[in-house]
Design an enzyme around this catalytic site. Structure first.
Site, PDB file in Angstrom:
ATOM      1  CD  GLU A 294      -2.971   1.242   2.222  1.00 58.66           C
ATOM      2  OE1 GLU A 294      -3.981   1.580   2.324  1.00 58.66           O
ATOM      3  OE2 GLU A 294      -2.413   0.870   3.467  1.00 58.66           O
TER       4      GLU A 294
ATOM      5  CB  ALA B 262       0.421  -2.087  11.790  1.00 55.40           C
ATOM      6  CG  MET B 263      -0.090  -3.071   4.917  1.00 56.80           C
ATOM      7  SD  MET B 263      -0.854  -1.826   4.628  1.00 56.80           S
ATOM      8  CE  MET B 263      -2.234  -2.610   3.300  1.00 56.80           C
ATOM      9  CD  GLU B 264      -4.785  -1.436   5.707  1.00 57.15           C
ATOM     10  OE1 GLU B 264      -5.415  -0.848   4.970  1.00 57.15           O
ATOM     11  OE2 GLU B 264      -4.031  -1.264   6.357  1.00 57.15           O
ATOM     12  CG  ASN B 265      -0.641  -6.886   4.051  1.00 62.66           C
ATOM     13  OD1 ASN B 265      -0.523  -6.141   3.275  1.00 62.66           O
ATOM     14  ND2 ASN B 265       0.381  -6.963   5.186  1.00 62.66           N
TER      15      ASN B 265
ATOM     16  CG  HIS C 233      -5.948   1.724  12.475  1.00 64.14           C
ATOM     17  ND1 HIS C 233      -6.442   2.973  12.549  1.00 64.14           N
ATOM     18  CD2 HIS C 233      -5.813   1.323  11.587  1.00 64.14           C
ATOM     19  CE1 HIS C 233      -6.589   3.436  11.304  1.00 64.14           C
ATOM     20  NE2 HIS C 233      -5.810   2.614  10.752  1.00 64.14           N
ATOM     21  CD  GLU C 234      -2.984  -1.559  10.865  1.00 64.29           C
ATOM     22  OE1 GLU C 234      -3.627  -1.942   9.759  1.00 64.29           O
ATOM     23  OE2 GLU C 234      -2.916  -0.384  11.146  1.00 64.29           O
TER      24      GLU C 234
END
Length: 894
Positions: free
Chosen positions: A186, A321-324, A355-356
């Site tokens: 992203e 963080a990243m919500e993959n 959040h994620e």
């Protein structure tokens, strides 16, 4: 699809419209799609591809004639050579007849491409990272076809795409680097790992295979289906085909040597992965994730769609963080906490996880059509982050944190250089810049305001459940959300008199908050029981201001909405004072006039508890925004005995002023007189103690620095067996870092430390030094990624800029190393935004303004057009004006 025709922007939704380069072709509208405007055709200017041929596309966004249906990805990473090869098979449907396929690819060496069993030539246009195949015969609408490509590439040297990462392991006191490979796609970097249609609206399924050495393991979005031993001694892991359509930016895979901590929650296996030596720090994340997953399943009335959910701590990771989908990646500091961690440290981890996880519904299940509506992802996830934890873990007291971030969102949105929540995005830099406080915190703030305006606590929830179910697996825009919330059915248990106010006006009301930048200033005139309100666009500056007749629909109460320039309503009885914006749930500030402020001050002198702590903090924030009535602060002198949020807001605002003063004002010290080193058990008290002690030691308070120095020496002498309480660590490490006597000791502890949240506080302490040689040393380590990870450079620079001398060094550093910085952090990215803000936000002279303006204007296409640059210049002018007008008065008042 946003297409610019002769300086006019028209909106074509990919679910209903296609276009050629010459004439837009319009098709019947589907539910939730915009009605397109018509315009005259124009002749496009075709670019030249890298091989000298004409490239068949002239827009940033891809044509809508092709829809990818599925990807079959095979990846062969070589962690020794730092390269990988791949094979991508894209199955696609032809929606509208065309003689070209245009898609994305960046830094990929495509060695072979076939279409319908025939070799084809891949054209490339590097400035837009686009690839294309031309056909002599038209591909007919309704056809199903397959494009296969083989390619090779280097691992990314930055923190996006498929990138290499290093971490330090411990083995019998020997330290050595180990390698892993991870992804961060992203917003625009899936194209750096495999050729694809890299826009959110092009959802498809993915089947992923990855080869590895036997000493490694792999993870991806889906559970592993099987592993196969290959003839070259490697193992190929194949993952299940994704059970839902997903956007390319949510694809993820990891090759590493991690260990999991696992628990079954309902029908989902939840695992938290880390490097082996930190597996003991995963328990809290596993526990809070399990609680949050159950909460979200129930709250959204839609179960998480996959059989597994992995949370992975990546040692070298830029984003928080990243919500993959199914494979959420984190910094170690936002996922791992030890058993002895303070509630404040757990609050950080729980907030990021909440959040994620919310993104698995808002963003992953239902995805914005284009990056102009990023707030639909991030605003919702931010709102749910705080709301969910208030239910799941009230001991973390995230309400104060949410209040503070709403204040900061107001601060940014008061700049003329701000932007609308939903705004045009026409370049890759503009995509990156959408990841800011307007999309996140303002988005969350207006959702809170809307929820508070409903007559009951379930109507908002009903609306978002309807939205999620109606658009599950699809892409949406802002209007789709408002339409869903407008259509909710009112329960008979709620007053029907409110229906006319709320039911039909949600879309109209909320569009006023998402389609224009900024927020209103509401002025109040109270006469007995009659209240007259007026609204205007609040701006901190009038310089080069775009004057508009902006009006907002402001839900002042559940029965009164201010829609016009001014309006009047009556109270049931006469009152002597009035406080609007209960608990600061509205995204606006209020000016009560001289008499109104005086009446509020008198009421607070009599009983500070007459208002909630949120309302008292709101008054303090509004006072500073309006730059007046400083005497009202005296009414809050007892706050340190009770509530946290008003005191921390006052300290933050005063610290901003303090940092702008070249000579420090001793009289600031009265504000921190009630410091305490006694152990505190709840989050609010820990937060308050931390804020007071940090301010006191920053002001060189003798008692504070002596206590901190003594605690650090005990910590050193214990060889790490003594642990400093989490809420005291930052103060202690900062004092140690500022002392030439203890800096080296702190640095040695930092280099060998493994406890992540503690290590980051040590780094901030080290960056607080005033020693020029050490400042240069830290920046050099961070840029090279040796001893200090490059991902921490924004934090280092931000900390250095807390002092005048440090900020001078940081400013020189970014000027000298700008090109190296934008190699690591994309232009417009949150990291670059943070660095620019850090080195400029405390400047307040014409000379500083001239230097900043000259440097950034000289960057040209390397960053001169960034919105964050305009914000920096505007902020310096504001600081300069504020100091000119208020410094004499402030010195007298202090």
């Amino acid at each position: 699809l946003n297409i610019n025709f002769r300086a006019k922007t028209f909106y074509f939704s990919p679910c209903s419209v296609t276009h050629s380069l010459l004439t837009p072709t319009l098709y019947p509208l589907q539910a939730g799609c915009h009605k397109p405007n018509k315009t005259n055709p124009i002749e496009p200017v075709y670019p030249i591809s890298t091989n000298g041929e004409l490239f068949p596309w002239a827009q940033l966004r891809l044509p809508q004639s092709i829809k990818p249906l599925s990807y079959d990805l095979t990846l062969n990473p070589d962690l020794d050579k730092m390269t990988f090869t791949g094979r991508t098979v894209i199955s696609m449907s032809i929606l509208h007849s065309t003689n070209r396929i245009v898609f994305h690819g960046a830094n990929l060496n495509i060695t072979k491409a076939t279409f319908k069993a025939s070799d084809v030539t891949i054209l490339e246009y590097k400035p837009r990272q686009q690839l294309a195949v031309n056909f002599s015969e038209e591909l007919k609408a309704g056809q199903y076809c397959v494009l296969t490509m083989e390619y090779s590439a280097n691992f990314s040297n930055a923190y996006d795409g498929f990138y290499k990462s290093f971490y330090i392991d411990k083995d019998r006191n020997k330290r050595y680097p180990l390698v892993l490979a991870a992804t961060q796609f992203e917003p625009l970097s899936a194209r750096k790992a495999f050729p694809c249609f890299d826009e959110p609206a092009f959802k498809a399924t993915f089947l992923i295979k990855i080869s590895r050495k036997k000493t490694y393991m792999t993870l991806s979005n889906m559970p592993k289906a099987k592993s196969t031993n290959l003839s070259n001694g490697l193992v190929q892991d194949e993952f299940e085909k994704t059970s839902v359509n997903m956007s390319t930016y949510l694809v993820a895979f990891i090759v590493a040597d991690f260990t999991p901590n696992t628990k079954n929650v309902s029908e989902t296996q939840v695992s938290v992965y880390s490097v082996p030596e930190k597996n003991g720090h995963t328990e809290y994340a596993l526990t809070i994730t399990s609680k949050l997953l159950e909460f979200y399943n129930n709250f959204f009335d839609i179960n998480y769609p996959l059989k597994k959910l992995d949370l992975v701590a990546i040692p070298d990771f830029l984003a928080g963080a990243m919500e993959n989908l199914g494979l959420i990646t984190f910094r170690e500091t936002t996922l791992l906490v030890g058993k002895e961690s303070s509630l404040l440290e757990k609050q950080v981890v729980a907030s990021v996880i909440a959040h994620e996880l919310a993104h698995q519904w808002f963003g992953n299940l239902v995805t914005m059509t284009w990056w102009n509506d990023l707030w639909l992802n991030e605003g919702f996830a931010t709102y749910m982050e705080y709301m969910s934890l208030q239910e799941v873990s009230p001991d973390l007291e995230t309400g104060n944190l949410f209040l503070s971030v709403r204040f900061r969102a107001l601060d940014k949105d008061a700049l003329n250089s701000s932007h609308a929540v939903s705004t045009d995005v026409n370049t890759t830099e503009q995509v990156e810049e959408m990841f800011d406080s307007v999309s996140y915190e303002k988005g969350a703030s207006i959702l809170l305001m809307l929820n508070a305006s409903f007559p009951g606590d379930q109507q908002f929830r009903k609306g978002i459940i309807e939205y999620l179910k109606q658009f599950s697996g699809l892409n949406t825009d802002t209007d789709d959300l408002w339409n869903s919330l407008t259509q909710i059915k009112y329960s008979p248990s709620y007053p029907q008199t409110d229906k006319s106010t709320h039911h039909m006006n949600v879309s109209q009301m909320m569009t006023s908050w998402t389609s224009q930048k900024g927020f209103p200033l509401v002025t109040v005139n109270l006469m007995g029981n009659q209240v007259t309100l007026a609204q205007e666009h609040f701006l901190l500056t009038s310089d080069n201001t775009t004057h508009t007749s902006s009006l907002w629909h402001i839900p002042v109460t559940q029965v009164f909405t201010l829609k016009n320039k001014s309006d009047t309503f009556k109270l049931s009885e006469n009152v002597t004072w009035l406080k609007l914006n209960y608990k600061n749930t509205g995204f606006y500030i209020v000016d009560y006039g001289k008499d109104g402020w005086s009446a509020l001050a008198q009421a607070l002198f009599s009983n500070v508890g007459v208002l909630t702590h949120e309302d008292r903090a709101s008054l303090i924030h509004n006072i500073f925004a309006l730059s007046r009535y400083q005497s009202l602060l005296i009414a809050f002198s007892d706050e340190t005995d009770t509530e946290t949020s008003p005191v921390t807001e006052a300290l933050l605002q005063l610290n901003n002023i303090y940092r702008q003063l070249e000579k420090r004002q001793d009289t600031f010290r009265n504000l921190t007189a009630k410091q305490t080193w006694e152990e505190e058990e709840n989050v609010s008290k820990q937060e308050l103690r931390s804020a007071l002690l940090e301010m006191a030691c920053n002001l060189n308070d003798e008692n504070c620095t002596q206590q901190a120095t003594s605690l650090f020496k005990k910590y050193m002498e214990s060889n790490g067996t003594l642990r400093i309480p989490g809420d005291l660590q930052q103060t202690v490490f900062t004092v140690a870092g500022r002392s030439d006597e203890t800096w080296d000791a702190l640095f040695n502890i930092y280099v060998h430390a493994t406890y992540d949240s503690e290590k980051r506080k040590m780094l901030k302490g080290l960056a607080s030094t005033q020693n020029p040689q050490r400042l240069v040393q830290i920046l050099s380590f961070g840029l090279r990624g040796s001893l200090i990870q490059t991902q921490e450079l924004p934090l280092v620079i931000s900390t250095m800029c807390q002092s005048f001398a440090g900020c001078l060094f940081a400013w020189d550093f970014i000027q000298e190393n700008w090109d190296r910085l934008i190699e690591k952090f994309p232009i417009g990215s949150f990291a670059i935004q943070a660095i620019i803000k850090s080195v400029t936000s405390q400047s307040s002279t014409q000379a500083q303004l001239n230097k900043v303006q000259a440097f950034f204007s000289g960057l040209k296409e390397r960053g001169s057009q960034m919105r964050s640059v305009q914000e920096a210049l505007e902020t310096i002018k504001l600081n300069q004006r504020w100091m000119d007008r208020n410094l004499p008065t402030l010195q007298k008042w202090l």
